[in-house]
Design an enzyme around this catalytic site. Structure first.
Site, PDB file in Angstrom:
ATOM      1  N   GLY A 239       0.753  -1.240   0.000  1.00 21.55           N
ATOM      2  CA  GLY A 239       0.000   0.000   0.000  1.00 21.55           C
ATOM      3  C   GLY A 239       0.786   1.294   0.000  1.00 21.55           C
ATOM      4  CD  GLU A 273       0.130  -9.082   1.608  1.00 18.53           C
ATOM      5  OE1 GLU A 273      -0.749  -8.254   1.304  1.00 18.53           O
ATOM      6  OE2 GLU A 273      -0.122 -10.171   2.145  1.00 18.53           O
ATOM      7  N   PRO A 274       4.381  -5.326  -1.012  1.00 20.14           N
ATOM      8  CG  PRO A 274       6.633  -4.769  -1.368  1.00 20.14           C
ATOM      9  CD  PRO A 274       5.741  -5.729  -0.625  1.00 20.14           C
ATOM     10  N   GLY A 275       3.362  -3.597  -3.965  1.00 21.69           N
ATOM     11  CA  GLY A 275       3.138  -3.749  -5.402  1.00 21.69           C
ATOM     12  C   GLY A 275       3.523  -2.472  -6.115  1.00 21.69           C
ATOM     13  NE  ARG A 276      -0.505   2.473  -5.893  1.00 24.86           N
ATOM     14  CZ  ARG A 276      -1.552   2.419  -6.710  1.00 24.86           C
ATOM     15  NH1 ARG A 276      -1.506   2.988  -7.886  1.00 24.86           N
ATOM     16  NH2 ARG A 276      -2.667   1.818  -6.326  1.00 24.86           N
ATOM     17  NE  ARG A 312      -3.307   3.689 -10.924  1.00 23.97           N
ATOM     18  CZ  ARG A 312      -3.110   4.917 -10.505  1.00 23.97           C
ATOM     19  NH1 ARG A 312      -2.568   5.810 -11.308  1.00 23.97           N
ATOM     20  NH2 ARG A 312      -3.424   5.278  -9.290  1.00 23.97           N
ATOM     21  CE1 TYR A 316      -9.068   2.217  -8.810  1.00 25.56           C
ATOM     22  CE2 TYR A 316      -6.961   2.546  -9.904  1.00 25.56           C
ATOM     23  CZ  TYR A 316      -7.883   1.716  -9.300  1.00 25.56           C
ATOM     24  OH  TYR A 316      -7.589   0.398  -9.183  1.00 25.56           O
ATOM     25  CB  CYS A 342     -16.470   4.435 -29.065  1.00 24.26           C
ATOM     26  SG  CYS A 342     -15.712   4.544 -30.677  1.00 24.26           S
ATOM     27  CD  GLU A 343     -17.307   3.367 -23.012  1.00 26.43           C
ATOM     28  OE1 GLU A 343     -17.933   4.160 -22.293  1.00 26.43           O
ATOM     29  OE2 GLU A 343     -17.706   2.240 -23.320  1.00 26.43           O
TER      30      GLU A 343
HETATM   31  C1  LIG Z   1      -3.334  -4.842  -3.929  1.00 27.51           C
HETATM   32  C2  LIG Z   1      -2.799  -5.488  -2.723  1.00 27.51           C
HETATM   33  C3  LIG Z   1      -1.449  -5.299  -2.350  1.00 27.51           C
HETATM   34  C4  LIG Z   1      -0.532  -4.382  -3.077  1.00 27.51           C
HETATM   35  O1  LIG Z   1      -0.907  -3.054  -2.918  1.00 27.51           O
HETATM   36  P1  LIG Z   1       0.048  -1.872  -3.420  1.00 27.51           P
HETATM   37  O2  LIG Z   1      -0.713  -0.658  -3.104  1.00 27.51           O
HETATM   38  O3  LIG Z   1       0.227  -2.068  -4.889  1.00 27.51           O
HETATM   39  O4  LIG Z   1       1.329  -1.971  -2.686  1.00 27.51           O
HETATM   40  C5  LIG Z   1      -0.987  -5.991  -1.257  1.00 27.51           C
HETATM   41  N1  LIG Z   1      -1.787  -6.822  -0.539  1.00 27.51           N
HETATM   42  C6  LIG Z   1      -3.087  -7.012  -0.879  1.00 27.51           C
HETATM   43  C7  LIG Z   1      -3.907  -7.940  -0.056  1.00 27.51           C
HETATM   44  C8  LIG Z   1      -3.625  -6.357  -1.962  1.00 27.51           C
HETATM   45  O5  LIG Z   1      -4.923  -6.529  -2.269  1.00 27.51           O
END
Ligand SMILES: *Cc1c(COP(=O)(O)O)cnc(C)c1O
Length: 418
Positions: A239, A273-276, A312, A316, A342-343
């Site tokens: 997050g 759990e980093p993604g972004r 995005r 959002y 076409c939106e």
């Molecule tokens: C989406 C998600 C993440 C990753 O979130 P980021 O904002 O991309 O870091 C981690 N854990 C869970 C459970 C998620 O749904």
């Protein structure tokens, strides 16, 4: 920090001019920086170097196999939300004992697949799901390792669509119901309690909500201990935000400095759990200007990337910087940068002050590495964009541009329509 910088007038991806990439591979094109990906991963790894930890990269942010391979080599685990993501993670060589499985709607087949693969733990989101995992594990004569996803009821102060940790959200188990759910889990014969998890939302730009949520979870961990329920894995979710416009999100080390003192003398492994924050600023979307169209009081810059390529802004109302790949001295205009779909909702930027670009010029949509390609579709029968990974002076295709044949490859024609 990322490696998309201007040298003189030209935007570079590491040591390669982005214009060259656009000419070679065509547009729309996702371009990623190897160095940036490694750096972002290491920022986490270094921040928690003194404490046992597993960094489970959240696949849903970007599932490209080359990126997964690269992260796997750096030692990453995976946070997955489907059987498909489990397949991709294993294919990239991510060890199953570093994979955590989240999501409110795991199916029996998916649970079976994860048990067979030997994932580290299921992050469970309801009592129904807990019973289902127990039942499936029983039929396989195994024990399922689980954590409960606990909803600490903290407002992450981010966009409502990417906020997940409050009472009204579908995710997790309310912290007030946590103990009861852990007791249920303890009674189920094919369930093994190993952890606790929280994830309060995405694009979090402040330290306090993140730390406060962990504090609430630690109070729970202590309460569980009094009930002889021992937590081995503390999963703090993902997050952390990135800079899209002018945000100054905390660094992994800023969070670590606040969390590590809270964890001292605790016999746990930290999972994150980093993604972004790993992939977001490590990728850009390159698009070409097709037409300029004068509207009422503003210009429409019509480009060849649409909401199907980068959802995005439409989904959002997200902000992405848009900048010419080759800068020139020119006047500014107020423009909507829109795609060919076409939106009305198909835009990359609205009412944006940008350089007056010409037809045929390339634009870079910045910070598009996370939730860009992974959320893309072929809506309007537009084949998927290509993806390229740059490393220093070298670059390679990591996903081919989709073809028209791809669009229909899964279709089946029953006799009564032939
Ligand atoms: C989406 C998600 C993440 C990753 O979130 P980021 O904002 O991309 O870091 C981690 N854990 C869970 C459970 C998620 O749904």
């Amino acid at each position: 920090m990322h490696f998309f910088q201007y040298r003189g007038r030209e935007l570079y991806a590491e040591d390669v001019p982005v214009r060259q990439l656009a000419e070679k591979y065509g547009t729309p094109l996702y371009v990623y920086s190897h160095e940036t990906l490694v750096r972002h991963f290491k920022a986490y790894d270094d921040a928690y170097a003194t404490f046992p930890h597993i960094i489970c990269y959240a696949l849903k942010a970007n599932t490209n196999g080359a990126i997964l391979n690269l992260l796997a080599r750096e030692g990453a685990g995976a946070d997955i939300v489907s059987g498909g993501e489990l397949f991709r993670a294993l294919k990239a060589g991510i060890p199953p004992e570093k994979i955590v499985y989240a999501g409110v709607g795991k199916t029996e087949d998916e649970i079976r697949y994860a048990l067979r693969s030997g994932v580290l733990m299921f992050n469970v989101e309801s009592s129904d799901e807990l019973r289902e995992i127990d039942r499936v594990a029983h039929t396989m004569k195994v024990k399922a390792p689980i954590a409960l996803r606990i909803n600490p009821d903290i407002d992450p102060r981010t966009h409502p669509y990417i906020s997940t940790g409050m009472r009204e959200h579908k995710f997790g188990i309310a912290i007030s119901d946590a103990l009861e759910h852990y007791r249920l889990a303890a009674r189920l014969r094919n369930i093994e309690i190993v952890g606790v998890q929280k994830h309060i939302g995405s694009q979090i730009t402040r330290t306090a909500p993140f730390v406060d949520a962990v504090k609430r979870i630690l109070v729970l961990v202590d309460a569980l201990k009094r009930h002889r329920i021992l937590i081995r894995y503390l999963d703090i979710g993902g997050g952390l935000g990135i800079t899209y416009q002018s945000e100054t999100p905390p660094l992994p080390s800023d969070i670590a400095k606040r969390l590590l003192p809270l964890l001292r003398n605790r016999d746990i492994t930290l999972v994150m759990e980093p993604g972004r924050s790993i992939v977001g600023n490590a990728g850009i979307l390159v698009t070409r200007t097709l037409y300029l169209k004068q509207g009422e009081g503003k210009t429409f810059v019509i480009v060849d990337a649409g909401m199907n390529d980068l959802m995005r802004p439409s989904l959002y109302d997200a902000f992405h910087q848009i900048t010419p790949v080759v800068k020139k001295n020119r006047t500014k205009i107020r423009a909507d940068v829109v795609g060919p779909i076409c939106e009305t909702g198909d835009f990359l930027a609205k009412g944006r002050i940008i350089d007056r670009v010409n037809r045929g010029e390339y634009l870079a949509v910045m910070s598009a590495g996370g939730y860009g390609m992974s959320m893309s579709s072929t809506y309007n029968s537009r084949p998927k964009a290509a993806e390229v990974l740059v490393k220093g002076k070298t670059h390679a295709l990591i996903s081919k541009r989709g073809s028209y044949a791809d669009l229909v490859q899964n279709e089946v024609m029953p006799r009564y329509v032939r």
